[in-house]
Design an enzyme around this catalytic site. Structure first.
Site, mmCIF file in Angstrom:
data_model
loop_
_atom_site.group_PDB
_atom_site.id
_atom_site.type_symbol
_atom_site.label_atom_id
_atom_site.label_comp_id
_atom_site.label_asym_id
_atom_site.label_seq_id
_atom_site.Cartn_x
_atom_site.Cartn_y
_atom_site.Cartn_z
ATOM 1 N N HIS A 201 -37.438 -4.898 32.414
ATOM 2 C CA HIS A 201 -37.273 -3.566 32.975
ATOM 3 C C HIS A 201 -38.422 -2.703 32.520
ATOM 4 O O HIS A 201 -38.732 -2.653 31.331
ATOM 5 C CB HIS A 201 -35.963 -2.941 32.496
ATOM 6 C CG HIS A 201 -34.759 -3.567 33.095
ATOM 7 N ND1 HIS A 201 -34.421 -3.394 34.406
ATOM 8 C CD2 HIS A 201 -33.824 -4.391 32.566
ATOM 9 C CE1 HIS A 201 -33.322 -4.076 34.660
ATOM 10 N NE2 HIS A 201 -32.942 -4.681 33.566
ATOM 11 N N CYS A 243 -40.253 -2.971 37.470
ATOM 12 C CA CYS A 243 -40.384 -1.767 38.273
ATOM 13 C C CYS A 243 -41.648 -1.037 37.838
ATOM 14 O O CYS A 243 -41.940 -0.963 36.652
ATOM 15 C CB CYS A 243 -39.192 -0.838 38.038
ATOM 16 S SG CYS A 243 -37.629 -1.608 38.403
#
Lengths: 421, 554
Positions: A201, A243
């Protein structure tokens, strides 16, 4: 004589066409394609017949000079070994897909020839033996359990809580305590091509490790600079699937780095497909299509980096993958996938004896290594200040002023209002 | 893939359900133990006994003795640190006769799966809430209500979430979700969202407060439907009683909800296997959780299952009501601080007897003593009341409470005999100031803990507190003050609640319902620790008595 020189020129021209320029004239090995067998025959004929037909000395001196140069070139060119550092930074059951991502890249890299001793695999959690896994000892990358990327010979070097920012940076820079076993070290040298794959992440400028700490893009860039100064890599390919992954390679400034990311700043990388029996998403989109692409690569494949840049266009990935090649010396079109993902060695067979008594001149580096400004000071100084939107004053300030006004008028009476209005 | 795709298991479940359809006397403890053991669970029992302070006429029990039976399904590979609970109350009669069968069927299915990371405890509790309280106290080693229970032999880890099943028929048309717990506590909104999302995925109709949600939000009727649903939730939350067995879990920070099967006159029925799939899915989702549910709101009101009103929206409404009291208090403070206008002969009356705090102490003490009497007398003197009057114990308790409440109304006429001097103009002002601040603090604290209760009390008491002075017309304001007192608020709420549920009652039935509500409230306090009864008796009623005193100030 003229015809034979012509033949030679013709041969070298044909050899140079479409093949790696670094292949020396003497390379009659398997790398020659079948269409060049004709040339082989011609050359053989030339070599065998030429001394009879032309001035032998001139020709052999011509050939030996070429061989000397090429020997120099052989000893100073490219990379000689491959390393891979594959990191999954997130734990917990619902981050199954990050472990599956890393394991699928591990699988490809191993299949293409990099041995376990040259792979540093860091997995932050154990999905195969997680209590919630309905299929224990497996990690699937395709739904309906088509492909088990865990296999039976996975070697995890850093596991669970050992995957920290500090350990990752120590692996990269080589500053490990003397007691660290060899399997946990990145023992690369200045002829190593290193593949670094990160997944987890992330956000704008950082990557989250283990839900408790982060590594920033500046730290990463500095680590690579340390590696460059210690001559720990020849060329480095950096792939990140998180991301806003493109923010992680924005700050690189050391030479010979090529970077790929699954999404631009402001975009999220999406996961691919859930499996209803296992109950979680199995892979991220970018790595899923990367795995599909890599499954078609075999050790002799000639696919180059431009093909890799085309993996997972926006229609499949929903996010826009990005790449950065300005710090890389070679043209990406001439860089093979197997230069980073596989462990292919160039073999050069020669029947000529090479005279090594003279010191071999290294081919001069014709290019200047390109550095980039680590901190673009001039840009920062001359930047115009950002136009901030005006917000109405805070409630607290308003309340405070109202209180002050009330007290004022309470004490001095209302008649003073007349002076204000 | 999924529950009961195997026809053999389906047949076994249907057999089980039809067997349990027959009426059972008490709880079949041995049979349950044997059945659970046959399914591979670790089975334990717990005995408990409790004598209620007075007989409960709704459930017809007084001296309660029972046995809870629970089986633990150990997670095959996980350490025993966390657990989930699936409970079904077992009551004799038709009330909840299918839930235990479904529970046992699920236990058998769950036992064959390997993906459980938490222990699952299948609990069948006796005497619904009392048994559940005994089990929870035994599990957590606390004893807050003075119940007598045997310690638990077997234990899972710390409980992460719990679901309670109430199923009275083997086919249902919709599943109702009950969220309100003890003292108005609610589980995390994520649990409700989880249930609703999964129901939609499976295709089961889902309701809240027994009402289906409508799609026309903009129309007047749609909006009023939503308001009605929300008002039902407010009423239920204000009562402070647990509306399902799950209500007692919330106190231990265990997110819990009750799922009720409703069988109405719809054509499309859902059978037990679908309900089983629904529960299996819920438990798998709860199994995948890594921490307790805490990301979503704990304080909310739901006009429908897909909409909620968070605390940030409804608290300002209460805040505005409380500000009325504060403004009134500020006004009184200013009045008390300004010196009186000079008399005609120009000599300021220096002999103003500043009343000070001591004079207000008397009404305060007397009001609170009355409140204490309201709290303690009904229980203590029930035997004496039964001797002298032809009433049952429950009626004795309730009627004593009402008697003490009404007797408090006569106080102001007698208080002044005790006061040393006459009451002065300043006196009632000081008393009112104190009473206003007291009420504001009280309502604020109540709204924080149980918003609905605080809001309903604020709606009725704030206007009363604001306007009452000795100078308003006595008879009319006395009448208004009585109408706005907590007891009458409760009476009106009972009628309103019945209206909202579309079961309006006649006045006599309503009055009997009102009496039973009072007795239930008192019982809830002694059995489970509900705070509504002591709050009203010891704090709100004395506060209201202070205003009554002010009205009759001489």
């Amino acid at each position: 004589m003229k015809t034979h020189v012509l033949f030679n020129l013709f041969a070298t021209f044909l050899l140079a066409d479409g093949l790696n320029i670094e292949v020396s004239v003497f390379d009659f090995s398997l790398q020659l394609q079948i269409s060049h067998r004709f040339v082989f025959l011609i050359l053989n004929f030339t070599r065998n017949v030429a001394p009879l037909l032309i001035n032998t000395q001139l020709f052999t001196r011509f050939l030996s000079r070429i061989s000397q140069d090429s020997a120099g070139q052989f000893f100073s060119s490219g990379h000689t070994n491959n390393w891979a550092v594959l990191v999954c930074t997130s734990r917990f059951w619902f981050n199954y897909r990050h472990v599956a991502n890393t394991l699928s890249v591990y699988r490809s890299v191993k299949r293409l020839g990099i041995p376990d001793s040259h792979i540093v695999l860091m997995l932050a959690d154990d999905m195969a033996c997680n209590h919630r896994n309905p299929k224990p000892a497996t990690v699937f990358s395709h739904k309906n359990m088509e492909l088990n990327v865990y296999g039976d010979d996975v070697e995890v070097d850093y596991r669970g809580y050992e995957v920290t920012v500090e350990n990752f940076l120590r692996v990269l820079t080589g500053r490990l305590p003397p007691s660290t076993p060899r399997s946990k070290r990145l023992l690369s040298d200045d002829r190593s091509n290193i593949l670094i794959y990160l997944t987890g992440h992330g956000g704008n400028g950082f990557l989250k490790f283990q839900d408790s700490e982060e590594i920033s893009n500046v730290e990463l860039a500095d680590a690579f600079e340390q590696m460059w100064q210690k001559r720990r890599y020849n060329e480095l390919l950096f792939i990140i699937d998180t991301c806003q992954g493109a923010s992680m390679y924005e700050r690189f400034y050391s030479p010979n780095l090529m970077a790929l990311a699954s999404s631009q700043v402001g975009e999220d990388s999406l996961s691919h497909q859930p499996d209803l029996a296992i109950g979680v998403h199995l892979m991220d989109r970018y790595t899923f299509y990367l795995l599909e692409f890599l499954e078609d690569i075999h050790p002799a494949s000639k696919a180059n980096m431009n093909d890799l840049f085309k993996v997972c266009p926006k229609s499949q990935c929903v996010s826009t993958p990005g790449h950065r090649t300005d710090l890389f010396l070679r043209d990406p079109g001439s860089v093979l996938i197997t230069d980073f993902f596989g462990s292919v060695r160039k073999v050069e067979i020669t029947t000529e004896a090479i005279d090594l008594t003279d010191p071999i001149k290294e081919v001069e580096e014709r290019y200047m290594h390109s550095y980039v400004d680590q901190l673009p000071v001039s840009e920062i100084i001359h930047q115009k200040p950002k136009q901030k939107d005006w917000h109405p004053p805070d409630g607290f300030i308003l309340g405070l002023w109202t209180l002050i006004l009330l007290v004022f008028f309470q004490t001095y009476g209302v008649k003073h209002l007349r002076h204000i209005f | 893939m999924g529950l009961l795709s195997d026809p053999n298991r389906r047949r076994a479940l249907i057999n089980l359900l039809t067997r349990l359809n027959a009426p059972i006397c008490g709880m079949p403890v041995e049979w349950l133990v044997k059945t659970m053991q046959a399914r591979g669970l670790e089975v334990y029992t717990q005995r408990f006994s409790r004598t209620l302070p007075f007989p409960d006429e709704n459930k017809e029990r007084y001296m309660v003795k029972g046995t809870n039976v629970y089986g633990i399904l150990r997670a095959p590979r996980a350490p025993r640190t966390e657990a989930l609970v699936l409970s079904a109350p077992c009551t004799p009669g038709d009330n909840n006769n299918q839930a235990v069968g479904l529970l046992l069927g699920l236990a058998q299915y769950f036992r064959n799966q390997i993906y459980w990371a938490k222990d699952i405890i299948f609990l069948v509790n006796d005497h619904d809430l009392i048994g559940m309280q005994a089990w929870l106290e035994g599990y957590h080693h606390t004893n807050t209500t003075g119940m007598d229970w045997s310690p638990l032999q077997g234990r899972g880890g710390s409980i992460q979430a719990a679901l309670s099943l109430e199923l009275s028929s083997d086919v249902v048309t919709s599943m109702d979700l009950v969220l309100e717990g003890l003292n108005g506590q609610l589980p995390n909104l994520d649990l409700a969202n989880l249930f609703y999302a999964f129901c939609q995925k499976i295709g089961v109709l889902c309701t809240i407060q027994g009402k289906l949600q409508r799609n026309d939000w903009d129309s007047v009727s749609g909006y009023s439907h939503a308001v009605q649903t929300m008002m039902l939730m407010v009423m239920k939350q204000a009562s402070g009683r647990p509306w399902g067995d799950h209500g007692l879990f919330l106190r231990y920070h265990i997110e819990a909800a009750t799922i009720k099967g409703i069988n109405s006159f719809r054509q499309y029925k859902t059978d037990a296997t679908t309900i089983g799939r629904l529960l299996e899915g819920m438990y798998r989702k709860l199994n995948n959780l890594l921490e307790r549910l805490h990301q979503s709101y704990f304080f909310y009101l739901m006009p429908s299952l897909s909409h909620f009103v968070s605390i940030g929206y409804y608290m300002p409404a209460f805040g505005l009501l409380a500000v009325i009291l504060l403004l009134r208090a500020l006004d009184l403070w200013v009045q008390l601080a300004t010196p009186p206008p000079t008399t005609e002969d120009g000599i300021a009356d220096i002999e103003q007897s500043s009343p000070g705090v001591l004079s207000v102490l008397t009404p305060l003490v007397i009001s609170h003593l009355t409140g204490a009497a309201l709290y303690m007398l009904p229980i203590r003197f029930q035997e004496m009341a039964v001797e002298h009057f032809p009433v049952s114990e429950t009626e004795a308790v309730v009627l004593t409470a009402i008697a003490v409440y009404t007797a408090g109304l006569a106080l102001p006429h007698n208080t002044h005999r005790l006061l040393s001097g006459e009451g002065t103009e300043q006196g009632w002002r000081v008393l009112k100031l104190v009473a206003l601040l007291y009420l504001a603090v009280l309502l604020g604290c109540t709204a924080l803990i149980n918003f609905s209760l605080g809001f309903i009390l604020a709606l009725t008491l704030v206007p009363a507190a604001a306007f009452v002075t000795p100078h308003v017309p006595k008879v009319l304001s006395a009448f208004v003050l009585v109408i706005l007192s907590p007891a009458c608020t409760l009476l009106f709420s009972v009628f309103f609640f019945q209206e909202l549920q579309e079961m309006p009652v006649s006045f006599l039935d309503g009055w009997l319902l009102y009496l039973s509500v009072i007795s239930q409230g008192i019982l809830d306090h002694f059995l489970y620790g509900s705070l509504v009864y002591p709050l009203i008796a010891l704090l709100v009623y004395p506060c209201w008595l202070l205003f009554w005193n002010i009205l009759f100030w001489k």
